[in-house]
Design a protein around this motif. Structure first.
Motif, short mmCIF file in Angstrom:
data_model
loop_
_atom_site.label_atom_id
_atom_site.label_comp_id
_atom_site.label_asym_id
_atom_site.label_seq_id
_atom_site.Cartn_x
_atom_site.Cartn_y
_atom_site.Cartn_z
N LYS A 16 0.84 -1.21 0.00
CA LYS A 16 0.00 0.00 0.00
C LYS A 16 0.87 1.26 0.00
N LYS A 17 1.96 1.25 0.76
CA LYS A 17 2.87 2.39 0.78
C LYS A 17 3.49 2.61 -0.60
N LYS A 19 2.23 1.69 -3.49
CA LYS A 19 1.18 2.18 -4.39
C LYS A 19 0.91 3.65 -4.14
N LYS A 20 0.90 4.06 -2.88
CA LYS A 20 0.67 5.47 -2.55
C LYS A 20 1.79 6.34 -3.12
#
Length: 142
Positions: A16-17, A19-20
């Motif tokens: 998720k990090k 992708k962010k």
């Protein structure tokens, strides 16, 4: 040393990090831009890391002092790295109008904030260096 177990939740959070950080970049719109290549390449090469670490330890260093501390670096490479690090805002260069000219380098606050992250990575490397060396030895015997 035994490495800590990474859970599935930690892996999902890491994804998720990533992708962010990169999800907003469309390679079709900006094929030439890559944050890792364009920003991290300079800040994470072996010479720049050593320059930043030494400037974090010694508040102010002159060119020849840095050259002595960063063993093996050539004058040309040191000069290039200092200019690039200054250009990206990691360090300040102060020139004194003397004969011969005296030039001093020191980290900016931005440089110090990066140094803090470098030290976290350095601590990780120190913790796992024995494991890394053992892995290299096993791999080379294959």
């Amino acid at each position: 040393m035994e490495m800590e177990t990474i859970t599935e939740d930690q892996k999902v959070m890491t994804a998720k990090k990533i992708k962010k950080m990169f999800g907003h970049i469309n390679p079709k719109d900006h094929p030439e831009y890559c944050p890792i290549k364009d920003v991290m390449a300079l800040a994470s090469d072996k010479w720049s890391i050593l320059i930043i670490i030494y400037l974090g330890y010694y508040p102010v260093l002159r060119f020849n002092q840095l050259k002595k501390k960063v063993y093996g670096i050539s004058n040309k490479v040191l000069s290039e790295r200092l200019k690039l690090l200054e250009g990206d805002g990691y360090l300040n260069r102060k020139m004194y109008p003397e004969v011969p000219v005296r030039v001093e380098y020191q980290l900016t606050d931005f440089g110090h904030s990066y140094l803090e992250k470098l030290l976290e990575l350095t601590e990780w490397v120190t913790t796992y260096s024995d494991m890394i060396m053992a892995n290299r030895s096993r791999y080379s015997k294959q």
